[in-house]
Design an enzyme around this catalytic site. Structure first.
Site, PDB file in Angstrom:
ATOM      1  N   CYS A   7       0.818  -1.225   0.000  1.00 23.70           N
ATOM      2  CA  CYS A   7       0.000   0.000   0.000  1.00 23.70           C
ATOM      3  C   CYS A   7       0.851   1.274   0.000  1.00 23.70           C
ATOM      4  O   CYS A   7       0.536   2.240  -0.707  1.00 23.70           O
ATOM      5  CB  CYS A   7      -0.977   0.001   1.169  1.00 23.70           C
ATOM      6  SG  CYS A   7      -0.252  -0.344   2.782  1.00 23.70           S
TER       7      CYS A   7
ATOM      8  N   ASP B  25      -7.569   5.330  -1.491  1.00 27.85           N
ATOM      9  CA  ASP B  25      -7.182   4.100  -0.790  1.00 27.85           C
ATOM     10  C   ASP B  25      -6.420   3.162  -1.723  1.00 27.85           C
ATOM     11  O   ASP B  25      -6.976   2.653  -2.700  1.00 27.85           O
ATOM     12  CB  ASP B  25      -8.437   3.407  -0.257  1.00 27.85           C
ATOM     13  CG  ASP B  25      -8.119   2.348   0.783  1.00 27.85           C
ATOM     14  OD1 ASP B  25      -7.003   1.800   0.746  1.00 27.85           O
ATOM     15  OD2 ASP B  25      -8.991   2.081   1.627  1.00 27.85           O
TER      16      ASP B  25
ATOM     17  N   HIS C 194      -5.546   0.189  -1.174  1.00 22.96           N
ATOM     18  CA  HIS C 194      -5.839  -1.227  -0.897  1.00 22.96           C
ATOM     19  C   HIS C 194      -6.875  -1.818  -1.858  1.00 22.96           C
ATOM     20  O   HIS C 194      -7.185  -3.008  -1.764  1.00 22.96           O
ATOM     21  CB  HIS C 194      -6.336  -1.388   0.547  1.00 22.96           C
ATOM     22  CG  HIS C 194      -5.368  -0.874   1.567  1.00 22.96           C
ATOM     23  ND1 HIS C 194      -5.426   0.416   2.052  1.00 22.96           N
ATOM     24  CD2 HIS C 194      -4.317  -1.464   2.175  1.00 22.96           C
ATOM     25  CE1 HIS C 194      -4.445   0.594   2.925  1.00 22.96           C
ATOM     26  NE2 HIS C 194      -3.756  -0.525   3.014  1.00 22.96           N
TER      27      HIS C 194
END
Length: 467
Positions: free
Chosen positions: A300, A424, A426
């Site tokens: 990440c 994000d 992820h």
């Protein structure tokens, strides 16, 4: 207060053949030949043989034949928005034919109508018999294809006649600019190919077109950029006219496949006496599982770093491509932060490593903000708002085992309320903007988004002051 008519961008592209004989190496004579050839091209564009074809439609317009057009329903007084009625979509009717559907006003407000510049080669009426003439001499024949690319922004209510006048004026102006570029960059008998680029400047300036010599790197065009900054009264602390700053038209697909600026479709949160402070410019969304790289569960921070690197690349600060995971790891080994065995591993990195890589690979300095526990992030509104106001770069935040990218904040100086615009890394799915925004992979989050007891480090990249 009245509502402005929706606008449309008309873009004309097409090749124009630049052909001439250079019989001399005398610079003044060569310049005269070049100017005479461009004068011929401008006459060509002003002649009745000039035709504009509306792409993905059956529409042809002869701007110098009283703006005659086919089909016959189109007249000089037809509003430009009617051209959308003739533009085909990828939908098909029952007979397998592509259908032409009129777009709604919302899409019209940001629409582009593409046209193709053509020249009629046949002429009506009897033609004289051809005459052949043979001349034997030594000379250099120059044959260059000029990549004409003009764009004008007009009201949808403007007539096709008005639009043609503006387009032809822009075409003539671009040919003059191409002539200047060719004359200024003439080297011996080698002629540079002019390269038109469009740049979207802050309102009210809007879309402008600049012609550069193709093949000349940005590093050698600083003098021209300084002149442009002065001409358009742009600040001299950030790039606006590097090739990487060139405007990407909404109907052109990104070649690399990454989504650009997914946050633009989001609605801003409403806070009492609050203001929104956002990333300035364009970035690409980098996340898990892209580039045939399975980094699910450990990559990440690498992806957040790649998003930051894409911002510096697309603002024109750097020319190198976004680094891969392996290049990031090798950079950390090179600066002495990691052992050689780190390259090729699946080990996490954090904000400090992101700072080191930005400095080593891009020459970018960063500030680090330390937060001892997540609950303290709510008090960092002023610092984050100031960062997006002055630097405008994406911010990487790492805490515990997670990393995210902060693209902006909504913050009230009076109440202290704050919301964070989070990208994000992820996410593991396809480049589907609706899924990414509907499911919150790019979205506004409250202070409870952070682990209230974990410590966080934020990497705030600093923007170089250059053009």
């Amino acid at each position: 207060m009245g509502v402005a008519d929706p606008a449309v961008t008309l873009r004309v592209k097409g090749p124009l053949g630049f052909r001439c004989l250079l019989d001399s190496t005398d610079v003044l004579l060569m310049q005269k030949v070049i100017s005479r050839t461009f004068e011929g091209l401008r006459s060509q564009v002003k002649s009745e043989s000039c035709v504009l074809s509306v792409c993905d439609s059956p529409v042809f317009i002869w701007p110098h034949k009283d703006v005659y057009a086919t089909p016959e329903e189109i007249t000089p007084d037809t509003p430009c928005e009617e051209l959308h009625h003739w533009t085909q979509t990828d939908e098909q009717d029952g007979g397998g034919r592509r259908t032409a559907k009129k777009k709604n006003k919302k899409s019209l407000s940001a629409s582009v109508i593409n046209l193709w510049l053509m020249m009629e080669v046949t002429k009506p009426g009897p033609l004289p018999a051809p005459i052949l003439c043979k001349t034997v001499q030594t000379s250099q024949f120059v044959n260059i294809t000029l990549p004409v690319d003009c764009a004008v922004r007009i009201s949808c209510k403007n007539t096709i006649k008005d639009a043609c006048e503006q387009l032809l004026e822009a075409l003539a102006h671009q040919l003059c600019e191409m002539e200047k570029v060719m004359l200024q960059n003439l080297k011996g008998t080698t002629l540079p190919v002019p390269e038109p680029l469009h740049f979207l400047l802050p309102e009210p300036k809007g879309l402008v077109t600049v012609v550069y010599p193709a093949g000349v790197p940005d590093s050698e065009l600083e003098a021209q950029r300084k002149e442009l900054h002065q001409q358009f009264e742009m600040p001299d602390d950030r790039p606006y006219f590097r090739r990487a700053n060139a405007y990407h038209f909404p109907n052109e697909a990104c070649k690399d496949g990454y989504l650009r600026n997914p946050h633009l479709v989001l609605t801003h949160p409403t806070l009492e006496n609050g203001q929104v402070y956002l990333v300035q410019g364009i970035y690409s969304y980098h996340h898990y599982m892209q580039d045939r790289m399975d980094d699910n569960g450990w990559g990440c921070a690498y992806r957040s770093l790649q998003t930051i690197c894409s911002w510096f690349q697309q603002q024109g600060y750097i020319e190198r491509p976004v680094p891969t995971h392996r290049e990031i790891q090798q950079a950390l080994v090179d600066v002495g932060d990691k052992l050689a065995s780190f390259v090729g591993s699946r080990q996490w990195i954090g904000s400090i490593e992101v700072q080191a890589v930005l400095n080593h690979l891009l020459g970018i300095t960063s500030k680090i903000m330390f937060v001892s526990q997540g609950s303290e992030l709510a008090s960092k509104g002023r610092e984050l708002a100031n960062h997006f106001l002055t630097e405008g770069t994406p911010v990487m935040i790492g805490g515990g085992v997670l990393a995210h990218t902060i693209l902006g904040v909504a913050w009230s100086e009076i109440t202290g309320q704050i919301r964070y615009l989070i990208l994000d890394p992820h996410y593991t799915g396809a480049e589907d903007l609706q899924v990414i925004t509907d499911k919150g992979w790019c979205g506004w989050k409250g202070p409870d988004f952070w682990d209230q007891t974990a410590y966080y480090n934020l990497c705030l990249p600093q923007r170089p002051r250059l053009i």
